[in-house]
Write a protein that holds these residues in place. Structure first.
Motif, PDB file in Angstrom:
ATOM      1  N   GLY A  96      13.526 -40.611   2.892  1.00  0.00           N
ATOM      2  CA  GLY A  96      13.065 -40.146   1.590  1.00  0.00           C
ATOM      3  C   GLY A  96      13.175 -38.643   1.481  1.00  0.00           C
ATOM      4  N   GLU A  97      12.896 -38.181   0.287  1.00  0.00           N
ATOM      5  CA  GLU A  97      12.964 -36.749   0.000  1.00  0.00           C
ATOM      6  C   GLU A  97      11.612 -36.109   0.293  1.00  0.00           C
ATOM      7  OE1 GLU A  97      13.149 -34.181  -4.050  1.00  0.00           O
ATOM      8  OE2 GLU A  97      14.777 -35.627  -3.772  1.00  0.00           O
ATOM      9  N   ILE A  98      11.656 -34.942   0.942  1.00  0.00           N
ATOM     10  CA  ILE A  98      10.416 -34.231   1.235  1.00  0.00           C
ATOM     11  C   ILE A  98       9.863 -33.642  -0.056  1.00  0.00           C
ATOM     12  CG2 ILE A  98       9.401 -32.273   2.475  1.00  0.00           C
ATOM     13  CD1 ILE A  98      11.366 -32.754   4.710  1.00  0.00           C
ATOM     14  N   GLU A  99       8.636 -34.032  -0.398  1.00  0.00           N
ATOM     15  CA  GLU A  99       8.002 -33.523  -1.610  1.00  0.00           C
ATOM     16  C   GLU A  99       7.271 -32.205  -1.381  1.00  0.00           C
ATOM     17  OE1 GLU A  99       5.438 -36.593  -3.064  1.00  0.00           O
ATOM     18  OE2 GLU A  99       6.993 -37.411  -4.375  1.00  0.00           O
ATOM     19  N   GLN A 100       6.656 -32.067  -0.188  1.00  0.00           N
ATOM     20  CA  GLN A 100       5.847 -30.872   0.035  1.00  0.00           C
ATOM     21  C   GLN A 100       5.665 -30.626   1.530  1.00  0.00           C
ATOM     22  OE1 GLN A 100       4.722 -29.007  -2.630  1.00  0.00           O
ATOM     23  NE2 GLN A 100       4.165 -27.460  -1.091  1.00  0.00           N
ATOM     24  N   VAL A 101       5.662 -29.337   1.905  1.00  0.00           N
ATOM     25  CA  VAL A 101       5.302 -28.903   3.261  1.00  0.00           C
ATOM     26  C   VAL A 101       3.916 -28.292   3.158  1.00  0.00           C
ATOM     27  CG1 VAL A 101       5.882 -27.422   5.202  1.00  0.00           C
ATOM     28  CG2 VAL A 101       7.704 -28.487   3.858  1.00  0.00           C
ATOM     29  N   HIS A 102       2.963 -28.810   3.924  1.00  0.00           N
ATOM     30  CA  HIS A 102       1.557 -28.451   3.749  1.00  0.00           C
ATOM     31  C   HIS A 102       1.020 -27.495   4.819  1.00  0.00           C
ATOM     32  CE1 HIS A 102       1.038 -31.577   0.641  1.00  0.00           C
ATOM     33  NE2 HIS A 102       1.870 -32.309   1.399  1.00  0.00           N
ATOM     34  N   PHE A 103       1.854 -26.891   5.609  1.00  0.00           N
ATOM     35  CA  PHE A 103       1.354 -25.991   6.651  1.00  0.00           C
ATOM     36  C   PHE A 103       2.202 -24.732   6.684  1.00  0.00           C
ATOM     37  CE2 PHE A 103       4.859 -28.050   8.674  1.00  0.00           C
ATOM     38  CZ  PHE A 103       5.343 -27.166   9.614  1.00  0.00           C
ATOM     39  N   THR A 117       4.860 -34.298   3.129  1.00  0.00           N
ATOM     40  CA  THR A 117       4.763 -35.449   2.232  1.00  0.00           C
ATOM     41  C   THR A 117       6.165 -35.855   1.809  1.00  0.00           C
ATOM     42  OG1 THR A 117       2.614 -34.739   1.383  1.00  0.00           O
ATOM     43  CG2 THR A 117       3.831 -36.331   0.073  1.00  0.00           C
ATOM     44  N   ILE A 118       6.494 -37.128   2.039  1.00  0.00           N
ATOM     45  CA  ILE A 118       7.794 -37.695   1.653  1.00  0.00           C
ATOM     46  C   ILE A 118       7.599 -38.536   0.389  1.00  0.00           C
ATOM     47  CG2 ILE A 118       9.679 -39.203   2.388  1.00  0.00           C
ATOM     48  CD1 ILE A 118       9.083 -38.414   5.266  1.00  0.00           C
ATOM     49  N   ASP A 119       8.591 -38.531  -0.495  1.00  0.00           N
ATOM     50  CA  ASP A 119       8.528 -39.296  -1.745  1.00  0.00           C
ATOM     51  C   ASP A 119       8.109 -40.737  -1.447  1.00  0.00           C
ATOM     52  OD1 ASP A 119       8.780 -40.345  -4.232  1.00  0.00           O
ATOM     53  OD2 ASP A 119      10.952 -40.065  -4.392  1.00  0.00           O
ATOM     54  N   ALA A 205       1.733 -25.145  15.401  1.00  0.00           N
ATOM     55  CA  ALA A 205       2.945 -25.712  14.812  1.00  0.00           C
ATOM     56  C   ALA A 205       4.073 -24.700  14.902  1.00  0.00           C
ATOM     57  CB  ALA A 205       2.699 -26.099  13.356  1.00  0.00           C
ATOM     58  N   GLY A 206       5.273 -25.233  15.056  1.00  0.00           N
ATOM     59  CA  GLY A 206       6.438 -24.363  15.126  1.00  0.00           C
ATOM     60  C   GLY A 206       7.143 -24.261  13.784  1.00  0.00           C
ATOM     61  N   LYS A 207       8.424 -24.085  13.833  1.00  0.00           N
ATOM     62  CA  LYS A 207       9.233 -23.939  12.627  1.00  0.00           C
ATOM     63  C   LYS A 207       9.377 -25.281  11.915  1.00  0.00           C
ATOM     64  CE  LYS A 207      13.915 -22.753  11.109  1.00  0.00           C
ATOM     65  NZ  LYS A 207      15.264 -22.313  11.537  1.00  0.00           N
ATOM     66  N   ALA A 208       9.373 -25.249  10.568  1.00  0.00           N
ATOM     67  CA  ALA A 208       9.654 -26.443   9.764  1.00  0.00           C
ATOM     68  C   ALA A 208      11.165 -26.540   9.597  1.00  0.00           C
ATOM     69  CB  ALA A 208       8.966 -26.355   8.413  1.00  0.00           C
ATOM     70  N   PHE A 209      11.772 -27.532  10.253  1.00  0.00           N
ATOM     71  CA  PHE A 209      13.226 -27.657  10.230  1.00  0.00           C
ATOM     72  C   PHE A 209      13.742 -28.225   8.910  1.00  0.00           C
ATOM     73  CE2 PHE A 209      12.024 -27.904  14.744  1.00  0.00           C
ATOM     74  CZ  PHE A 209      12.769 -26.835  15.228  1.00  0.00           C
ATOM     75  N   PHE A 210      12.874 -28.895   8.152  1.00  0.00           N
ATOM     76  CA  PHE A 210      13.231 -29.404   6.821  1.00  0.00           C
ATOM     77  C   PHE A 210      12.145 -28.974   5.850  1.00  0.00           C
ATOM     78  CE2 PHE A 210      15.290 -32.254   9.796  1.00  0.00           C
ATOM     79  CZ  PHE A 210      16.572 -32.356   9.275  1.00  0.00           C
ATOM     80  N   THR A 211      12.554 -28.528   4.697  1.00  0.00           N
ATOM     81  CA  THR A 211      11.604 -28.072   3.694  1.00  0.00           C
ATOM     82  C   THR A 211      11.702 -28.944   2.446  1.00  0.00           C
ATOM     83  OG1 THR A 211      13.238 -26.467   2.920  1.00  0.00           O
ATOM     84  CG2 THR A 211      11.629 -25.698   4.536  1.00  0.00           C
ATOM     85  N   LYS A 212      10.966 -28.587   1.428  1.00  0.00           N
ATOM     86  CA  LYS A 212      10.886 -29.354   0.192  1.00  0.00           C
ATOM     87  C   LYS A 212      12.279 -29.572  -0.409  1.00  0.00           C
ATOM     88  CE  LYS A 212       8.740 -29.285  -4.384  1.00  0.00           C
ATOM     89  NZ  LYS A 212       7.840 -28.542  -5.306  1.00  0.00           N
ATOM     90  N   ASN A 214      14.612 -31.654   0.771  1.00  0.00           N
ATOM     91  CA  ASN A 214      15.562 -32.201   1.734  1.00  0.00           C
ATOM     92  C   ASN A 214      15.319 -33.698   1.915  1.00  0.00           C
ATOM     93  OD1 ASN A 214      17.184 -29.881   3.254  1.00  0.00           O
ATOM     94  ND2 ASN A 214      15.118 -29.127   2.817  1.00  0.00           N
ATOM     95  N   TYR A 215      16.430 -34.434   2.012  1.00  0.00           N
ATOM     96  CA  TYR A 215      16.352 -35.883   2.244  1.00  0.00           C
ATOM     97  C   TYR A 215      16.434 -36.112   3.751  1.00  0.00           C
ATOM     98  CZ  TYR A 215      17.100 -40.887   1.672  1.00  0.00           C
ATOM     99  OH  TYR A 215      16.965 -42.260   1.727  1.00  0.00           O
ATOM    100  N   VAL A 216      15.472 -36.845   4.257  1.00  0.00           N
ATOM    101  CA  VAL A 216      15.407 -37.070   5.698  1.00  0.00           C
ATOM    102  C   VAL A 216      15.421 -38.567   5.978  1.00  0.00           C
ATOM    103  CG1 VAL A 216      14.209 -34.914   6.191  1.00  0.00           C
ATOM    104  CG2 VAL A 216      12.882 -36.969   5.663  1.00  0.00           C
ATOM    105  N   THR A 217      15.854 -38.889   7.170  1.00  0.00           N
ATOM    106  CA  THR A 217      15.848 -40.260   7.667  1.00  0.00           C
ATOM    107  C   THR A 217      15.331 -40.246   9.100  1.00  0.00           C
ATOM    108  OG1 THR A 217      18.074 -40.149   8.593  1.00  0.00           O
ATOM    109  CG2 THR A 217      17.881 -40.760   6.249  1.00  0.00           C
ATOM    110  N   PRO A 218      15.034 -41.374   9.687  1.00  0.00           N
ATOM    111  CA  PRO A 218      14.567 -41.390  11.081  1.00  0.00           C
ATOM    112  C   PRO A 218      15.562 -40.775  12.058  1.00  0.00           C
ATOM    113  CG  PRO A 218      14.021 -43.450  10.021  1.00  0.00           C
ATOM    114  CD  PRO A 218      14.879 -42.698   9.050  1.00  0.00           C
TER     115      PRO A 218
END
Length: 432
Positions: A96-103, A117-119, A205-212, A214-218
């Motif tokens: 799904g698509e990342i809706e929000q990064v909360h940290f 949060t993923i869609d 927490a380290g770096k966020a490799f994907f941000t709002k 971006n479409y991610v999969t397992p």
């Protein structure tokens, strides 16, 4: 030619004066020869020559060391590496698509805190569908149960046995459909929950490799990493010899070392380390055992991956009699030292030695604490001979016997070759 009486007297007087002078010169030469012979050959008045008596040898100056008991549980330094006790790599479990990064990247997070949060629209719809399927399966099961009850309540003459068996089978089948629908709903709910990515542990927490957006999969890779910062682990390699020396302590559940950390800037870390665990195998290439210590790290001073100096002192004391290695001599009969008594007489004393720690040797037998042994000037000592003892002092208070044994303010070669007066002066003055 005639001379007057006065002239004759003057001539006779000059002749007599010259004769006297010659006689005096001869007497002086004879006396010088006599006394010179006596001086060179020891002759005096025709007597036999006498040998000059030799001077009595002076007692050699030696520096003494008083045997004492010392705690040889001395600390040692090892190179350690800071490691997190727990490290988590967060990966998406659904697509799904990342809706929000909360940290905030690099911030401290707590277990259960929402990070991504993923869609979730698709997964919410799936959950609703599975709920409807479950409701349908439950309705079918309820109808099958009621039908089975009516058949069994009817007159046995009007209902065949095969009808009853079919009814019972339908009940079981509808029940299975309910269980299947319920499990399918649980899977859909799990997928929906995976759209909210939370922190499984507390840490940084380290770096966020994907941000709002971006479409991610397992298979996309980690979203971020979290490392536990408090407490934290420090590991170091312990040589096999040190491990064997502390083997009894390692076999117990108690602390093996009182450990502290020296930071890269030279400062001492304020917290003490606790025993964590030891590796169950010895490194066959280096002959070392990996030892792990746990340290509080509330302020985050210790960063995973950094190098520190581990100052490890054995937790158990080891108080034994020790002597400096300079005081020990050996021959075909074994090791020995020279013990000086109150009469300043040096006695040869055989000793049995144990481990060598630094510049001192452990004395197993042969000496008692308080006895004085020769530390410097050994080459001048004669067994059962007199010595001129001087107590070893260096003017540095607060040193342990082992530390004093490792310090020498005297040059042994100069001390042994100098005159007794010079020896006493050098020893008394030291190197200051």
């Amino acid at each position: 030619m005639s001379f007057s009486e006065r002239e004759k007297q003057e001539i006779n007087g000059r002749s007599g004066s010259g004769t006297v002078k010659i006689l005096l010169v001869l007497l002086l030469l004879a006396a010088g020869a006599y006394f010179g012979r006596s001086y060179l050959f020891g002759e005096s008045g025709g007597q036999e020559p006498q040998a000059t008596a030799p001077r009595a040898p002076q007692a050699p100056v030696v520096v003494l060391h008083r045997v004492e008991r010392a705690d040889l549980a001395v600390g040692r330094e090892y190179v350690g590496r800071v490691e997190p006790i727990q490290t988590v790599s967060l990966r998406p479990q659904v697509s799904g698509e990342i809706e929000q990064v909360h940290f905030k990247e690099g911030s401290m997070v707590k277990a259960g805190q929402l990070l991504f949060t993923i869609d979730a629209r698709q997964y919410k719809t799936t959950v609703a569908l599975r709920k409807a399927e479950l409701a349908k399966a439950e309705a079918n099961y309820d109808r099958a149960v009621k039908y089975d009850r009516r058949l069994k309540a009817a007159d046995s003459r009007s209902v065949s046995a095969s009808d009853i068996e079919q009814s019972e089978s339908d009940v079981l089948q509808r029940k299975a459909e309910v269980e299947q629908a319920r499990a399918t709903l649980q899977l859909a709910q799990i997928d929906l929950d995976y759209t909210r990515v939370t922190a499984p542990i507390s840490g940084q927490a380290g770096k966020a490799f994907f941000t709002k957006g971006n479409y991610v999969t397992p298979s996309s890779g980690p979203l971020t990493t979290i490392v536990q910062m408090d407490p934290i682990r420090v590991t170091f390699s312990l040589p096999d010899r040190d491990y064997l020396a502390q083997l009894a302590a390692f076999r117990s559940s108690e602390a093996v070392y009182d450990a502290a950390i020296r930071l890269p800037d030279g400062g001492l870390y304020p917290e003490k380390g606790l025993r964590d665990f030891e590796s169950n195998v010895m490194d066959e290439e280096t002959g070392t055992l990996t030892v792990s210590l746990r340290f509080p790290n509330g302020d985050g001073t210790l960063v995973p991956g950094s190098m520190v100096r581990v100052e490890a002192r054995p937790a158990r004391s080891r108080v034994v009699a020790v002597v400096p290695q300079e005081a020990i001599m050996a021959d075909g009969e074994g090791d020995f030292v020279y013990v000086v008594d109150e009469a300043s007489v040096a006695h040869r004393r055989p000793v049995s030695l144990g481990d060598v720690v630094g510049k001192v040797s452990v004395v197993l037998s042969g000496l008692e604490p308080g006895e004085r042994i020769v530390l410097l000037g050994l080459q001048s000592v004669v067994p059962e001979g007199k010595v001129a003892p001087v107590e070893a002092t260096n003017g540095k208070g607060g040193k342990t016997p082992a530390e004093l044994a490792q310090e020498s303010d005297f040059d042994l070669e100069t001390l042994e070759t100098a005159s007794p007066d010079r020896q006493a002066k050098d020893v008394a003055g030291g190197s200051n």
